[in-house]
Structures are given as C-alpha cells and as structure tokens.
Design a protein around this motif. Structure first.
Motif, PDB file in Angstrom:
ATOM      1  N   ARG A  54      -6.596  -4.157  -7.155  1.00 17.01           N
ATOM      2  CA  ARG A  54      -7.578  -3.934  -5.933  1.00 17.01           C
ATOM      3  C   ARG A  54      -8.363  -2.810  -6.591  1.00 17.01           C
ATOM      4  NH1 ARG A  54      -2.816  -3.739  -2.658  1.00 17.01           N
ATOM      5  NH2 ARG A  54      -3.231  -1.323  -2.328  1.00 17.01           N
ATOM      6  N   ARG A  55      -7.784  -1.881  -7.047  1.00 12.48           N
ATOM      7  CA  ARG A  55      -8.976  -0.945  -7.569  1.00 12.48           C
ATOM      8  C   ARG A  55      -9.752  -0.905  -8.708  1.00 12.48           C
ATOM      9  NH1 ARG A  55      -6.230   3.224  -9.517  1.00 12.48           N
ATOM     10  NH2 ARG A  55      -3.836   2.584  -9.353  1.00 12.48           N
TER      11      ARG A  55
ATOM     12  N   LYS B 146      -5.147   0.312   6.095  1.00 12.64           N
ATOM     13  CA  LYS B 146      -6.167   0.062   7.220  1.00 12.64           C
ATOM     14  C   LYS B 146      -7.543   0.043   6.536  1.00 12.64           C
ATOM     15  CE  LYS B 146      -4.257  -0.448  11.361  1.00 12.64           C
ATOM     16  NZ  LYS B 146      -4.390  -1.763  12.243  1.00 12.64           N
ATOM     17  N   ASN B 147      -7.681   1.075   5.673  1.00 10.92           N
ATOM     18  CA  ASN B 147      -8.952   1.054   4.909  1.00 10.92           C
ATOM     19  C   ASN B 147      -9.267  -0.188   4.144  1.00 10.92           C
ATOM     20  OD1 ASN B 147      -9.506   3.606   6.073  1.00 10.92           O
ATOM     21  ND2 ASN B 147      -8.795   4.426   3.887  1.00 10.92           N
ATOM     22  N   PHE B 148      -8.328  -0.863   3.684  1.00 11.22           N
ATOM     23  CA  PHE B 148      -8.368  -2.031   3.091  1.00 11.22           C
ATOM     24  C   PHE B 148      -8.698  -3.247   3.854  1.00 11.22           C
ATOM     25  CE2 PHE B 148      -6.327  -6.105   2.128  1.00 11.22           C
ATOM     26  CZ  PHE B 148      -6.951  -6.550   0.760  1.00 11.22           C
TER      27      PHE B 148
ATOM     28  N   ALA C  89      -2.867   4.609   5.953  1.00  5.61           N
ATOM     29  CA  ALA C  89      -4.065   4.686   5.889  1.00  5.61           C
ATOM     30  C   ALA C  89      -4.942   3.945   4.896  1.00  5.61           C
ATOM     31  CB  ALA C  89      -4.450   6.221   5.674  1.00  5.61           C
ATOM     32  N   SER C  90      -4.396   3.952   3.764  1.00 10.80           N
ATOM     33  CA  SER C  90      -4.949   2.962   2.614  1.00 10.80           C
ATOM     34  C   SER C  90      -4.911   1.483   3.078  1.00 10.80           C
ATOM     35  CB  SER C  90      -4.354   3.187   1.308  1.00 10.80           C
ATOM     36  OG  SER C  90      -3.096   2.800   1.419  1.00 10.80           O
TER      37      SER C  90
ATOM     38  N   SER D 211      -1.780  -2.946  -6.443  1.00 13.38           N
ATOM     39  CA  SER D 211      -2.786  -1.763  -6.299  1.00 13.38           C
ATOM     40  C   SER D 211      -3.826  -1.637  -7.288  1.00 13.38           C
ATOM     41  CB  SER D 211      -1.701  -0.691  -6.074  1.00 13.38           C
ATOM     42  OG  SER D 211      -2.341   0.363  -5.758  1.00 13.38           O
TER      43      SER D 211
ATOM     44  N   PHE E  57       0.748  -1.127  -0.038  1.00  9.47           N
ATOM     45  CA  PHE E  57       0.081  -0.045   0.082  1.00  9.47           C
ATOM     46  C   PHE E  57       0.868   1.210  -0.049  1.00  9.47           C
ATOM     47  CE2 PHE E  57      -1.986  -3.397   2.113  1.00  9.47           C
ATOM     48  CZ  PHE E  57      -3.346  -3.548   1.592  1.00  9.47           C
ATOM     49  N   SER E  58       0.374   2.263  -0.684  1.00  9.63           N
ATOM     50  CA  SER E  58       1.084   3.535  -0.461  1.00  9.63           C
ATOM     51  C   SER E  58       1.151   4.012   0.653  1.00  9.63           C
ATOM     52  CB  SER E  58       0.353   4.550  -1.567  1.00  9.63           C
ATOM     53  OG  SER E  58       0.185   4.084  -2.833  1.00  9.63           O
ATOM     54  N   ASN E  59       0.318   4.007   1.630  1.00  2.00           N
ATOM     55  CA  ASN E  59       0.623   4.443   2.851  1.00  2.00           C
ATOM     56  C   ASN E  59      -0.309   3.676   4.051  1.00  2.00           C
ATOM     57  OD1 ASN E  59      -2.072   5.498   3.044  1.00  2.00           O
ATOM     58  ND2 ASN E  59      -1.536   7.006   1.364  1.00  2.00           N
TER      59      ASN E  59
END
Length: 454
Positions: A443-444, A316-318, A313-314, A440, A309-311
């Motif tokens: 996923r999107r 955790k959201n995932f 936050a992303s 990534s 993940f890029s960071n």
C-alpha cells in the motif's frame, strides 16, 4: 571473520598430496576484506587425472613459490578466522599436512558449505560445488581452479548466511572470537556499522542474541540504543558484547526477516514487544440488495480480511482515500451513517448505490477492482524490490495467495527459471504478521514491481 578458501592438489596417496594452487578470500559476512591467490610448487609429481581435471601441470609450477614461502601469508590471512570451504575436511587436512611438514601446528575452526547447504537447502539433486551453484544460478568461472571455486564458495556462503534464520552460523562465530573482560567500547561497535537498511542483532558475551531490530539506518538506530535512558536501553548497554547485522536493501525484506527471526530466536528484550502488529482490518459483505459493502473492524474476527492496518486511524484514512479513488458510496463503505442517501449523492459525486439507483454490476465491479489491488488472495506473483547493492534485487514469492519466502538475485534468468527461483528463496512462515507486513508495504510503495506468475 571467515577465510573462505579452495585448494588444488597433486592427488596421490592420503596425506602425501601437495598443494598446487590456493585461493583464500577473507570475508566479514558482508564483503571480501582481503585475498590471497597463488600457484604453489608442490615439489612432487602431479597425478595425470588431476592435470586433466585442473589444467595445472608441472611446467606451470616451476617458478611458483614453494609452500614454505607462502605459509606466513596463509597464517596471517586466516588468523582469528573460521575456515570455510566446500568439503572443508579435505582442504583443512591438506593445510594441516603442509604445515606439519614445516614443523608448525596449524589449528583453525572450520565450516563446511556442503553440510550447511544440506541443512539450509535440502532436497537438492547434488551438493557438488559445480552442480549446486548451477542449480542456484550462481555464476561460476574457472571450475576446478582454486580462484574460481573459492569465489563461487564465497557467493554460496553469502546465500547460506541469508538463509540461516536461526543465526546458528553467526552465533557460533561470535562464541569463538577472543573475548575481553573489559566492558566493550560502545563507540568502537558503532564505528563498524553501516548506515544502510537491514536487520541488526545485539549479542551478549556468549554470542546469544538478546535483541533483534530492523532499521533503514542501522548505525543511527544502534546509537539510539546506546544513548537511550529508558530501562530496556540501559540493560542492553550493560549486556552488549557485539552487534552483527545483515543488510537487506529492501525495507520489506528487513521487516519480514525481523519478524521471522524474532520468532525463531526469541531474544530476551523482544519478548514483550509486538504481540499484535495490526489491530484493524478491511472486510467485505454483500447486502440484501446485492451490493458489496466494505467496512473496517477489529482484526480478531474469524472472517478473512482483505487487508490489515496497524490502527483504526490508518484504516479509516485508507478507506476515505479508496472511496474517492474508486468512486465508492460512503454509506456502503461505512463512512457515512444514514438510512437514506449518502452525502456524496447529495452533491452528485455518488452514482446512487446507497438508494439502489446504480446497477449492482457496475458498482461491484469497482469494489472488486479495489479488492484485487489490495489483496493477494489466490494470486501467484513475485514482488521485486531493492537489493543489497546496485546490481542486486530482492524477490518475494507468493503462490496461491500464500507467502513462500524471499531471496536475492542479480541475474534475471535466476527468477525466470522456476527451479533456480525455488532454490534461491529462503522458505519463511506464512502467518498473519507476514501478510500484514506485505500488504501494508504494498500500500505504501506504489512503485514496487509485481510479476504475475499465472
């Protein structure tokens, strides 16, 4: 600009041949912008073996224009162009010979698609135009006729431009274009650019690439560079001479090409960028009770991540969404810190893996389903995405969990035939960046077509 051509001749002694047919396609690196196709009366005998090879005989050429009648058109369509041909030394020699007979010097820079193919598509069994295009799945009609061979060379050259990750062809083309001492008109540069997805290259006056970027709208992104007021934008505005681009259609293709070509070319204004494109990753471990636990951590661990993940936050959201979609325990996914049962168990939405109530086999089955979906470790598959036009698709090859490269195709048999598929694919490095980009993107983009090769 390129003039991609093919010439048919009478055969005969060296430098005594005459042209019987010529086809020229003016090509800007993306599309054909002009064309000239004509039979030519050579005013000399055609060798019998050539008649058998091409089907062109003297009767067909009686009313055809003589070379001096088409010479002006040839000069016009090739002016300021690099001549591209399959075995260009032959075609260029024939053209120079014909112009010399008229007392006119004809000089152009040339590129040979035989030599380029040997460099960019090594280890092919044959580099003759017919066998090479067949091996690459490039459709061809009218073999040994100027128009058929020239159009096949256009398609081959387009593929070679795409395979040239070091951008040697484009950089050399810019070097020979006429240069002006006047600062470039940025507005004129913008006018030439498309509003399409792809990779763009900002060059200085020597043709060197000073910046590589990717955008879903190339024109809009270049306008931002040319109107930006930060330090980097102002330096680019001062140094820019030309902007070239490569349409990809697929954003995944653009992201992968951008990453690979920045590494290959090391442009001066990309060097400080993207030291790490991902910072966090999803990992798994098995606890003392036999349950597979999932957790987010920094991506610099030695363990192999499931996905990156890029960071934070992303990541955790995932994880929150995945825990819901796969009905996973919040405690065993590191989302709820507790020594007893998780919150979801209290509201009867967890089957009790957190307190050893759910059998490990049924819980782990769901975890492995998630891992299978978001990791391509050990998989053999093709990812199919949009192409550069409506008839075309992009393809990305993964073998044994390793990214091998990407290419474009417009006929299904090109990807169903493994040897043709291998030739179509531009080999690219498999590294942490490419893995992150692909995972990534998958996923999107839930509607990507995946073809299992097992």
């Amino acid at each position: 600009m390129y003039a991609i051509l093919d010439i048919e001749t009478t055969g005969g002694k060296f430098n005594e041949e005459g042209i019987t047919e010529i086809a020229i396609y003016q090509f800007d690196g993306h599309k054909v912008t002009d064309q000239f196709i004509s039979l030519v009366n050579p005013e000399r005998e055609i060798q019998p073996f050539v008649v058998n090879l091409t089907g062109i005989n003297s009767n067909m050429l009686k009313n055809a224009p003589k070379f001096y009648e088409v010479a002006k058109r040839i000069v016009e369509i090739t002016e300021d162009c690099i001549i591209v041909a399959h075995n260009s030394s032959f075609d260029y020699r024939i053209l120079k010979t014909e112009f010399k007979r008229l007392g006119f010097p004809f000089k152009r820079k040339t590129l040979c698609t035989v030599e380029l193919s040997q460099q960019l598509i090594p280890d092919m069994p044959s580099y003759s135009l017919g066998k090479l295009t067949r091996a690459l799945g490039i459709p061809m009609s009218d073999r040994h006729r100027a128009n058929g061979d020239a159009m096949a060379t256009v398609k081959l050259f387009k593929m070679l431009l795409n395979k040239d990750l070091d951008k040697v062809i484009v950089k050399d083309a810019i070097k020979i274009e006429k240069k002006s001492n006047i600062a470039p008109n940025l507005k004129d540069i913008i006018e030439e650019l498309p509003s399409d997805t792809g990779v763009y290259y900002i060059h200085n006056v020597n043709g060197e690439i000073i910046y590589i970027g990717k955008s879903n709208n190339i024109r809009k992104r270049i306008i931002q560079h040319f109107t930006g007021t930060n330090s980097k934008s102002k330096k680019i505005q001062r140094l820019v001479s030309t902007v070239t681009y490569e349409k990809t259609g697929s954003e995944l293709a653009a992201l992968l090409k951008e990453s690979a070509e920045i590494k290959a070319n090391k442009p001066i204004f990309n060097r400080a960028l993207r030291r790490t494109v991902f910072t966090h990753a999803l990992y798994s471990s098995t606890d003392d009770n036999g349950y597979v636990n999932l957790f987010i951590d920094k991506s610099n661990r030695e363990d192999t991540p499931i996905t990156t993940f890029s960071n934070r936050a992303s990541a955790k959201n995932f994880m929150f969404k995945a825990a819901e979609d796969y009905n996973l325990c919040q405690k065993l996914t590191d989302l709820y810190d507790t020594k007893t049962s998780c919150f979801k168990y209290e509201v009867k939405e967890c089957h009790g893996a957190c307190i050893n109530e759910e059998p490990t086999v049924t819980y782990n089955e769901r975890v492995h389903s998630l891992i299978e979906k978001y990791s391509y470790a050990n998989k053999n598959m093709l990812i199919i995405d949009k192409g550069r036009d409506i008839e075309e698709k992009s393809v990305f090859l993964i073998e044994n969990g390793i990214f091998k490269g990407m290419g474009f195709f417009d006929l299904n048999y090109q990807i169903n035939n493994r040897s043709i598929l291998t030739s179509l694919i531009t080999p690219m490095e498999n590294n942490r960046d490419t893995k992150h980009i692909i995972q990534s993107y998958m996923r999107r983009n839930k509607r990507l077509k995946i073809i299992d090769l097992n």
